[in-house]
Design an enzyme around this catalytic site. Structure first.
Site, mmCIF file in Angstrom:
data_model
loop_
_atom_site.group_PDB
_atom_site.id
_atom_site.type_symbol
_atom_site.label_atom_id
_atom_site.label_comp_id
_atom_site.label_asym_id
_atom_site.label_seq_id
_atom_site.Cartn_x
_atom_site.Cartn_y
_atom_site.Cartn_z
ATOM 1 N N ARG A 111 14.644 -0.521 15.619
ATOM 2 C CA ARG A 111 14.229 -1.258 14.256
ATOM 3 C C ARG A 111 15.781 -1.247 13.384
ATOM 4 O O ARG A 111 16.698 -0.556 13.839
ATOM 5 C CB ARG A 111 13.404 -0.190 13.343
ATOM 6 C CG ARG A 111 13.042 -0.496 12.161
ATOM 7 C CD ARG A 111 12.269 0.312 11.363
ATOM 8 N NE ARG A 111 11.630 -0.192 10.249
ATOM 9 C CZ ARG A 111 11.050 0.253 9.047
ATOM 10 N NH1 ARG A 111 10.790 1.760 9.168
ATOM 11 N NH2 ARG A 111 10.295 -0.218 8.314
ATOM 12 N N GLY B 265 5.891 0.376 5.115
ATOM 13 C CA GLY B 265 5.592 -0.324 6.409
ATOM 14 C C GLY B 265 6.021 -1.865 6.475
ATOM 15 O O GLY B 265 5.416 -3.036 7.092
ATOM 16 N N TRP C 108 3.026 4.193 14.326
ATOM 17 C CA TRP C 108 2.339 2.698 14.387
ATOM 18 C C TRP C 108 2.178 2.634 15.990
ATOM 19 O O TRP C 108 1.005 2.425 16.398
ATOM 20 C CB TRP C 108 3.198 1.701 13.867
ATOM 21 C CG TRP C 108 2.629 0.285 14.031
ATOM 22 C CD1 TRP C 108 1.376 -0.058 14.055
ATOM 23 C CD2 TRP C 108 3.270 -0.824 13.877
ATOM 24 N NE1 TRP C 108 1.166 -1.549 14.174
ATOM 25 C CE2 TRP C 108 2.441 -1.933 14.089
ATOM 26 C CE3 TRP C 108 4.659 -1.202 13.438
ATOM 27 C CZ2 TRP C 108 2.704 -3.388 13.713
ATOM 28 C CZ3 TRP C 108 5.147 -2.405 13.472
ATOM 29 C CH2 TRP C 108 4.298 -3.531 13.420
ATOM 30 N N TYR D 168 10.527 -3.023 16.259
ATOM 31 C CA TYR D 168 9.686 -3.240 15.340
ATOM 32 C C TYR D 168 9.353 -4.677 14.499
ATOM 33 O O TYR D 168 8.190 -4.852 14.105
ATOM 34 C CB TYR D 168 10.154 -2.249 14.060
ATOM 35 C CG TYR D 168 9.361 -1.806 12.946
ATOM 36 C CD1 TYR D 168 8.514 -0.534 12.603
ATOM 37 C CD2 TYR D 168 9.447 -2.567 11.735
ATOM 38 C CE1 TYR D 168 7.800 -0.472 11.716
ATOM 39 C CE2 TYR D 168 8.433 -2.377 10.753
ATOM 40 C CZ TYR D 168 7.786 -1.284 10.480
ATOM 41 O OH TYR D 168 7.113 -0.884 9.665
ATOM 42 N N HIS E 28 11.747 11.831 20.674
ATOM 43 C CA HIS E 28 12.965 11.317 19.994
ATOM 44 C C HIS E 28 14.357 11.547 20.764
ATOM 45 O O HIS E 28 15.512 11.220 20.475
ATOM 46 C CB HIS E 28 13.407 12.058 18.676
ATOM 47 C CG HIS E 28 12.507 11.509 17.341
ATOM 48 N ND1 HIS E 28 11.690 10.128 17.287
ATOM 49 C CD2 HIS E 28 11.992 12.159 16.449
ATOM 50 C CE1 HIS E 28 10.798 10.264 16.422
ATOM 51 N NE2 HIS E 28 11.049 11.474 15.923
ATOM 52 N N ARG F 270 4.908 4.820 4.192
ATOM 53 C CA ARG F 270 5.513 4.411 2.915
ATOM 54 C C ARG F 270 5.156 3.050 2.740
ATOM 55 O O ARG F 270 4.243 2.720 1.885
ATOM 56 C CB ARG F 270 7.171 4.959 2.793
ATOM 57 C CG ARG F 270 7.538 4.859 1.751
ATOM 58 C CD ARG F 270 9.036 5.030 1.766
ATOM 59 N NE ARG F 270 9.676 4.257 2.641
ATOM 60 C CZ ARG F 270 10.521 2.944 2.268
ATOM 61 N NH1 ARG F 270 10.424 2.847 0.919
ATOM 62 N NH2 ARG F 270 11.069 2.151 2.931
HETATM 63 P P1 PAP Z 1 8.499 9.247 12.544
HETATM 64 O O1 PAP Z 1 9.837 9.059 13.302
HETATM 65 O O2 PAP Z 1 8.889 10.617 11.737
HETATM 66 O O3 PAP Z 1 7.700 9.780 13.406
HETATM 67 P P2 PAP Z 1 7.879 6.615 12.270
HETATM 68 O O4 PAP Z 1 6.446 6.645 12.287
HETATM 69 O O5 PAP Z 1 8.561 6.251 13.428
HETATM 70 O O6 PAP Z 1 8.409 8.230 11.762
HETATM 71 O O7 PAP Z 1 8.403 5.894 11.107
HETATM 72 C C1 PAP Z 1 7.590 5.659 9.629
HETATM 73 C C2 PAP Z 1 7.920 4.392 9.428
HETATM 74 O O8 PAP Z 1 6.955 3.490 9.868
HETATM 75 C C3 PAP Z 1 7.701 4.228 7.711
HETATM 76 O O9 PAP Z 1 8.344 3.247 7.432
HETATM 77 P P3 PAP Z 1 8.807 2.821 5.846
HETATM 78 O O10 PAP Z 1 9.433 4.026 5.484
HETATM 79 O O11 PAP Z 1 10.065 1.715 5.942
HETATM 80 O O12 PAP Z 1 7.611 2.262 5.120
HETATM 81 C C4 PAP Z 1 6.260 4.043 7.835
HETATM 82 O O13 PAP Z 1 5.907 3.289 6.473
HETATM 83 C C5 PAP Z 1 6.088 3.013 8.845
HETATM 84 N N1 PAP Z 1 4.691 2.720 9.365
HETATM 85 C C6 PAP Z 1 3.836 3.515 9.715
HETATM 86 N N2 PAP Z 1 2.692 3.235 10.049
HETATM 87 C C7 PAP Z 1 2.887 1.828 10.238
HETATM 88 C C8 PAP Z 1 1.959 0.831 10.618
HETATM 89 N N3 PAP Z 1 0.731 1.067 11.140
HETATM 90 N N4 PAP Z 1 2.485 -0.414 10.509
HETATM 91 C C9 PAP Z 1 3.976 -0.720 10.164
HETATM 92 N N5 PAP Z 1 4.778 0.369 9.829
HETATM 93 C C10 PAP Z 1 4.255 1.725 9.807
#
Ligand code: PAP
Length: 320
Positions: free
Chosen positions: A148, A286, A62, A214, A124, A284
């Site tokens: 988060r 979000g 995001w 977040y 990371h 997933r």
């Molecule tokens: P990474 O560490 O592998 O890069 P990262 O993008 O940090 O992953 O985290 C993924 C989480 O951000 C997911 O959360 P969830 O499993 O609780 O759903 C994902 O859905 C969420 N995410 C991805 N894109 C967005 C967005 N545009 N807005 C809000 N949450 C998002």
């Protein structure tokens, strides 16, 4: 590297067979750990570098989109935006693997050198492991850190690794993963130490590290995108504010928009020869508070207790 790695403490891995402990944190051998060690010794920062630093599953997808769209908002039309065709990960090199793709050191160094300024990197890597040349106040580099709630991080990570794990690694139950997470044995964990490293540094150097949550971005994206823009040196003008530029970026980068784009639904993102992840796995739900659907009351209490102990006296509270 080859001398150090066999001597490191080893535990069960989440996505790959093992995690190895190095400088107090747990890393995946070899791609990630090689990259981290290479970064410590060979990375040459530029004063204009901006790092999006996160622990896994705290919102890097995001924030990659938000930072890229904010930084480049005068370069692209919304209808023809690279986020629509390349996706957040393709636009924002993941330093930990990008830095050291193979054994040819010179190739890694020259590909970093060839990136135009300002370079945007996601990482990371814990703050304490960055070289002084990047963390010194005089270096000019800036870090945006995203924190988060650990209960949502844990649930997000568990789903992610279950979908992305290599076939050779046996499945991991929620309970087993939970024990490891609470003991700090998770990719780039302990989660709490990762967060505290950046939190403390942000208190000491607020102009160098912008510490965001977040949950705050979810609750009030306009305020936090404005802060982000100021921090990266691209504040919104009064005219842009009147024309709704902030809201446009928020809409472009929203979960609903990004997760429905073909570029993010199909294919895999390859980070290194060993690490490729289906792009759809980065999206997933979000949401804030999804942990309530998966953790028992006892599990939630245990994480809260660890958070209380670890964050005691730090002035930091996780979002809820
Ligand atoms: P990474 O560490 O592998 O890069 P990262 O993008 O940090 O992953 O985290 C993924 C989480 O951000 C997911 O959360 P969830 O499993 O609780 O759903 C994902 O859905 C969420 N995410 C991805 N894109 C967005 C967005 N545009 N807005 C809000 N949450 C998002």
């Amino acid at each position: 590297m080859r001398d150090i790695i066999p001597t490191l403490p080893k535990e069960r891995g989440w996505m790959f067979e093992h995690l190895l402990q190095y400088n107090g944190f747990w890393f995946t051998p070899t791609s990630i750990l090689d990259g981290v060690i290479f970064l410590q010794h060979h990375f040459k920062p530029r004063p204009t570098d901006i790092f999006l630093a996160t622990s896994p599953k705290t919102g890097s997808t995001w924030f990659k989109a938000l930072i890229f769209a904010t930084m480049n908002r005068t370069n692209f039309e919304l209808s023809n935006h690279p986020l629509l065709t390349t996706g957040p990960h393709g636009l924002f090199p993941f330093l930990d693997t990008y830095i050291f793709q193979n054994d040819h050191y010179q190739d890694s160094i020259s590909s970093l050198k060839s990136l135009p300024s300002p370079r945007l990197f996601s990482t990371h890597v814990p703050y304490s492991m960055f070289p002084d040349s990047a963390t010194d106040a005089s270096s000019g580099c800036r870090f945006v850190y995203i924190c988060r709630n650990p209960k949502d991080v844990f649930v997000s990570m568990w789903f992610f690794v279950n979908k992305s794990r290599t076939k050779e690694v046996s499945p991991m139950s929620l309970e087993e993963a939970f024990e490891l997470f609470c003991r700090g044995v998770s990719p780039y964990g302990p989660y709490w130490d990762h967060v505290l490293g950046y939190w403390k540094a942000s208190l000491e150097s607020p102009n160098k590290i912008l510490f965001l949550k977040y949950e705050d971005m979810k609750n009030d994206p306009v305020v936090h995108v404005r802060r982000l823009a100021e921090f990266i040196g691209k504040p919104f003008s009064a005219e842009e504010e009147r024309n709704g530029a902030v809201e446009e970026i928020i809409r472009l980068c929203s979960f609903e928009n990004l997760s429905n784009l073909e570029i993010n639904k199909n294919g895999a993102e390859r980070f290194s020869p060993e690490i490729a992840v289906d792009k759809s796995n980065f999206f997933r739900k979000g949401q804030v508070g999804d942990w309530k659907n998966y953790l028992t009351e006892e599990m939630a209490k245990r994480i809260d207790q660890i958070s209380d102990d670890k964050l005691y006296g730090s002035g930091l509270k996780f979002g809820t």
